[in-house]
Enzyme design. Structure first.
Site, PDB file in Angstrom:
ATOM      1  N   ASP A  71      -6.432  37.197 -11.024  1.00 52.74           N
ATOM      2  CA  ASP A  71      -7.439  36.372 -10.358  1.00 52.74           C
ATOM      3  C   ASP A  71      -7.685  36.876  -8.935  1.00 52.74           C
ATOM      4  OD1 ASP A  71      -9.159  34.084 -10.202  1.00 52.74           O
ATOM      5  OD2 ASP A  71      -7.630  33.084  -9.005  1.00 52.74           O
ATOM      6  N   ASP A  98     -10.719  28.485 -13.552  1.00 56.55           N
ATOM      7  CA  ASP A  98     -11.983  29.234 -13.560  1.00 56.55           C
ATOM      8  C   ASP A  98     -12.915  28.709 -14.651  1.00 56.55           C
ATOM      9  OD1 ASP A  98     -10.900  30.726 -11.570  1.00 56.55           O
ATOM     10  OD2 ASP A  98     -10.761  32.604 -12.682  1.00 56.55           O
ATOM     11  N   THR A 158     -14.967  35.674  -8.409  1.00 52.98           N
ATOM     12  CA  THR A 158     -14.451  36.021  -7.076  1.00 52.98           C
ATOM     13  C   THR A 158     -14.314  37.533  -6.903  1.00 52.98           C
ATOM     14  OG1 THR A 158     -12.209  35.664  -7.923  1.00 52.98           O
ATOM     15  CG2 THR A 158     -13.229  33.848  -6.746  1.00 52.98           C
ATOM     16  N   THR A 159     -13.815  38.208  -7.925  1.00 55.86           N
ATOM     17  CA  THR A 159     -13.661  39.664  -7.829  1.00 55.86           C
ATOM     18  C   THR A 159     -15.025  40.334  -7.742  1.00 55.86           C
ATOM     19  OG1 THR A 159     -11.651  39.503  -9.154  1.00 55.86           O
ATOM     20  CG2 THR A 159     -12.609  41.688  -8.905  1.00 55.86           C
TER      21      THR A 159
END
Length: 561
Positions: free
Chosen positions: A66, A391, A99-100
């Site tokens: 994550d 998520d 997010t990545t």
């Protein structure tokens, strides 16, 4: 700070020990720091992304895929690098996933901007071009988004499963995706969807496949008296945010007792008060009571005698969850409790979960608070499953709120890259170069997906572009086979907001970093944002030398990961 001014001498503004980096050196240093952060999480992207092991000074270990967890746990000193970390945190707060993607796009925008700066394109011009490109990108995505309704359960399950792909929960993603959709639909009400009403209980033992959804609440407490029933069927539930104890006087008082009978009268009076409290619960038909504070031993005895299951010191958050689950009202005084304040649960029982006894409140009609029980073989496995579930809950909530989704597998980024190159021709001046650079930067997502899957990134990009040139918006990269397929038909979809928020926050962070041309050691900044001392150790000064040294180490860390 010296302010001497003599003939032929410059005015000295900063202290002798302070450090300052200006112009292209400052830009280059900040860009390098931002790129190092993005590079550190890049290999986690996609279904074939690798995990990172983060180890702190005390030996605590976190193993995760994550992006936001990795960046939060990493020890990052550099102020510009922390601005990129904020991108992932914003993405997590707003959407819960992507997010990545957001961080990788931000890093690539900085990389493209660096090349333009070397060609003497001014940072302000680049910033303007990036903003224009981001606005156009959001328009293109919105025009191509697929409408989804609350009734389209199949698509919601696919969205939940896509968010888990590549994470520790992937082995059981079909089961977990179903549970997530059930949970989000259960807690949705007229005020919207608050995923805080989906509690997650982690249990070490069993496999991920043994995870389940309880339509109701699980309270990490036990009944207060062994003589109380273990389980109550068709229970009327009371919630009392107070104490079942003798009321104390609000003023300090001293009473002189001269006779043993007087003492007995005091004791009898206390007992009578407690009996009246319990009788009040009995009179309204209470079968189970959750109390926010303590329960006197005598009150416990009377409750057990009446066959009432009681729990003490329930947290206020637990009482709120129980209220949403059972329909009960939390009362502050037993004098005011009425039958209408009680809630209902088909079953309230004390059960063993992973070696711990907990109270299960379930079989609730139209529960607005639910609990996911996540199981796994080790603590690390369960923690990673919880992150994947978080998520997944976020993307299902976002989809229900916005009603729009996009295909995955690098399809939106490939389409944007092509369309923005066409758009660049209509943009005048040097901003055109920045729009083209923005388009180039978005190719980093499909390219990284290919690299992480062990595929040839050039071949994959060429195939993707060819299909998108032919008008196939949903054509994306299948990381398992290496083929370019229709992602919508395959069921690989994610909320529109995942992409628009990623592009928006990545652009804003990149623009902010590009516009910095002077890094100066600071004392205490107003608002306490950096917490620096007067000698500047906490910010740029020792922070910049030490900060960039730290980033060198971070770059090495990123490579090692």
């Amino acid at each position: 700070m010296s302010q001497r001014m003599q003939q032929g001498q410059p005015m000295i503004i900063l202290g002798d020990d302070s450090q300052r980096t200006q112009g292209k050196d400052a830009q280059s240093m900040n860009i390098t720091a931002g790129k190092a952060v993005a590079e550190s999480v890049r290999t986690t992207l996609g279904p074939k992304g690798m995990d990172k092991m983060l180890v702190d000074n005390s030996g605590e270990v976190v193993v995760t895929n994550d992006g936001v967890t990795i960046l939060k746990e990493m020890d990052i000193d550099h102020p510009a690098a922390n601005m990129i970390v904020e991108v992932s945190e914003t993405q997590e707060d707003e959407v819960g996933d992507g997010t990545t993607t957001a961080v990788v796009i931000a890093g690539e925008l900085l990389d493209q901007a660096e090349e333009l700066i070397e060609q003497d394109v001014h940072a302000t011009t680049i910033a303007q071009g990036f903003r224009q490109a981001a606005e156009k990108a959001k328009e293109i995505l919105d025009d191509n988004a697929i409408e989804v309704s609350e009734e389209d359960r199949e698509t919601l399950v696919k969205i939940a499963a896509t968010a888990m792909t590549g994470k520790g929960a992937e082995s059981a993603k079909d089961l977990l995706a179903d549970l997530v959709v059930d949970a989000v639909l259960a807690v949705a009400d007229d005020d919207g969807i608050d995923t805080e009403n989906v509690s997650v209980e982690k249990v070490v033992g069993g496999s991920i496949d043994n995870s389940e959804l309880v339509e109701g609440a699980i309270i990490d407490k036990t009944r207060v008296d062994e003589n109380m029933p273990y389980a109550v069927e068709d229970a009327d539930v009371a919630l009392f945010d107070g104490a079942l104890e003798v009321r104390e006087t609000e003023i300090d008082a001293e009473v002189n007792v001269t006779d043993p009978d007087q003492l007995q009268q005091f004791l009898d009076q206390e007992e009578k008060q407690l009996k009246e409290m319990v009788d009040k619960l009995v009179d309204v038909g209470t079968d189970v009571v959750f109390v926010g504070d303590g329960i006197d031993d005598m009150a416990q005895h009377y409750l057990a005698k009446e066959g009432i299951l009681a729990v003490r010191r329930a947290k206020s958050s637990d009482l709120k969850r129980l209220a949403r689950a059972t329909g009960a009202s939390v009362v502050g005084s037993l004098d005011d409790i009425e039958e209408s304040d009680l809630g209902f649960a088909g079953s309230v029982a004390q059960k063993d979960v992973g070696g711990d006894e907990r109270i299960f409140v379930e079989d609730v009609e139209d529960a607005k608070s639910v609990t996911l029980i996540l199981r796994g073989g080790t603590d690390h496995v369960v923690d990673e499953v919880e992150r994947a579930i978080d998520d997944s809950l976020g993307v299902v909530r976002t989809t229900l709120e916005d009603g729009k989704v996009l295909p995955g597998g690098g399809a939106p980024e490939t389409e944007l890259s092509l369309k923005l190159r066409e758009f660049a021709d209509s943009v005048g001046g040097r901003e055109q170069l920045a729009v083209e650079a923005f388009a180039e930067a978005l190719d980093v997502i499909p390219r990284t997906l290919a690299e992480n899957a062990g595929l040839d990134p050039i071949d994959s990009l060429v195939d993707l572009r060819a299909r998108h040139d032919g008008g196939e918006f949903a054509a994306g990269l299948d990381a398992y086979t290496g083929e370019v397929i229709d992602m919508e038909a395959e069921g690989v979809v994610e909320p529109l907001r995942v992409k628009t928020q990623a592009i928006e926050s990545a652009t804003e962070a990149a623009v902010m970093i590009l516009r910095i041309d002077d890094v100066i050691a600071a004392g205490d900044l107003s608002g306490g944002q950096t917490g620096g001392d007067d000698d500047g150790d906490d910010m740029p000064g020792g922070g910049m030398g030490g900060g960039m040294g730290g980033m060198g180490g971070m770059g090495g860390m990123g490579g090692a990961m």
